[in-house]
Design a protein around this motif. Structure first.
Motif, PDB file in Angstrom:
ATOM      1  N   ASP A 163      16.806 -63.217   9.610  1.00  0.00           N
ATOM      2  CA  ASP A 163      17.268 -64.604   9.499  1.00  0.00           C
ATOM      3  C   ASP A 163      18.774 -64.656   9.258  1.00  0.00           C
ATOM      4  O   ASP A 163      19.488 -65.480   9.860  1.00  0.00           O
ATOM      5  N   GLU A 164      19.270 -63.802   8.389  1.00  0.00           N
ATOM      6  CA  GLU A 164      20.709 -63.770   8.102  1.00  0.00           C
ATOM      7  C   GLU A 164      21.508 -63.452   9.357  1.00  0.00           C
ATOM      8  O   GLU A 164      22.545 -64.069   9.630  1.00  0.00           O
ATOM      9  N   ALA A 166      20.538 -63.727  12.550  1.00  0.00           N
ATOM     10  CA  ALA A 166      20.382 -64.759  13.577  1.00  0.00           C
ATOM     11  C   ALA A 166      21.281 -65.962  13.291  1.00  0.00           C
ATOM     12  O   ALA A 166      21.795 -66.596  14.223  1.00  0.00           O
ATOM     13  N   ALA A 167      21.495 -66.268  12.023  1.00  0.00           N
ATOM     14  CA  ALA A 167      22.308 -67.425  11.643  1.00  0.00           C
ATOM     15  C   ALA A 167      23.781 -67.251  12.013  1.00  0.00           C
ATOM     16  O   ALA A 167      24.516 -68.244  12.092  1.00  0.00           O
ATOM     17  N   ASN A 169      24.904 -66.320  14.927  1.00  0.00           N
ATOM     18  CA  ASN A 169      25.103 -66.676  16.337  1.00  0.00           C
ATOM     19  C   ASN A 169      26.093 -65.736  17.030  1.00  0.00           C
ATOM     20  O   ASN A 169      26.929 -66.167  17.827  1.00  0.00           O
ATOM     21  N   GLN A 189      12.465 -68.275   7.620  1.00  0.00           N
ATOM     22  CA  GLN A 189      13.089 -69.528   8.057  1.00  0.00           C
ATOM     23  C   GLN A 189      12.476 -70.073   9.349  1.00  0.00           C
ATOM     24  O   GLN A 189      12.996 -71.014   9.945  1.00  0.00           O
ATOM     25  N   ARG A 191      11.752 -68.509  12.368  1.00  0.00           N
ATOM     26  CA  ARG A 191      12.090 -67.967  13.684  1.00  0.00           C
ATOM     27  C   ARG A 191      10.941 -67.099  14.205  1.00  0.00           C
ATOM     28  O   ARG A 191      10.353 -66.316  13.458  1.00  0.00           O
TER      29      ARG A 191
END
Length: 241
Positions: A163-164, A166-167, A169, A189, A191
């Motif tokens: 999640d970290e 992917a955030a 970008n 989160q 995903r």
């Protein structure tokens, strides 16, 4: 040894790995592996599949420069691949640059050589602000490579880490899975994580799947822990170590 010198890289024109399939694959020396990777053997980590069996013997020869070519020669080899050719950078090793550093200039050269080809790779180089190392410049170099058509997957150690990443970008994300059941899951989160098809379906390889080569995909790819240290890797993915 010259610090941050371009790495020696070996290229196998046709992989014999049953999961990869018959595509070109490369290998970079251990000095490219970051301390940010919890599997790094030199730091006491366990679970790196490159450290076992014949692949580790091959890796030793790349380390000693008994196998491989210069970075310039490697990029020239990539530029000569057929248009559209799928290939994997680094069955062992990481992005150019010693330890936690990504050498953006060298990565840019590789991305340029890959133009018209379908190259992909994975990296444990640090990109989060909470990590040690030149995280901002690493992010910029990786993002630029992905925009140029050379797919760099950010490797996560578990679902929360995914999640970290992917955030940010910066690029697509892959992760070690906290289970062995082969079922798709979601991150904390929300995903979607799709289990690597080569691990769950007979006859599927990187050569036929190509999911990890898609920089714009909407899903995270999950890998089931395997090999002699899979229990250690599974515990890491669960946040137990």
């Amino acid at each position: 040894m010259i610090r941050n010198a371009p790495p020696i890289v070996h290229i196998t024109k046709k992989s014999g790995n049953v999961k990869t399939g018959p595509i070109p694959v490369s290998s970079s020396g251990r000095n490219t592996c970051p301390d940010a990777c919890p599997l790094k053997k030199a730091n006491g980590g366990k679970g790196c599949y490159g450290e076992g069996g014949p692949l580790s013997w091959h890796w030793n020869k790349v380390d000693s420069a008994d196998r491989g070519t210069t970075w310039e020669g490697f990029c020239e080899s990539i530029a000569r691949l057929p248009v559209g050719q799928l290939w994997r950078h680094n069955q062992v090793g990481d992005l150019p640059g010693e330890n936690n550093t990504v050498n953006g200039s060298l990565l840019g050269q590789l991305a340029k050589a890959n133009t018209g080809r379908n190259g992909f790779t994975y990296t444990h180089k640090p990109v989060l602000e909470r990590q040690d190392g030149p995280t901002r410049s690493n992010r910029e170099a990786i993002k630029a490579a992905n925009r140029s058509g050379f797919t760099v997957n950010l490797s996560a150690n578990g679902l929360s880490h995914a999640d970290e990443l992917a955030a940010l970008n910066v690029g697509p994300v892959v992760t070690i899975l906290p289970t062995m059941d082969g079922e798709n899951v979601t991150t904390p989160q929300g995903r979607k994580v799709v289990v690597c098809p080569a691990q769950t379906r007979d006859g599927v390889t990187c050569a036929t799947c190509k999911l990890c080569s898609r920089a714009n995909r909407s899903v995270i790819v999950g890998f089931i822990p395997h090999g002699g240290s899979k229990k250690k890797v599974l515990a890491m993915a669960r946040g137990e170590v």
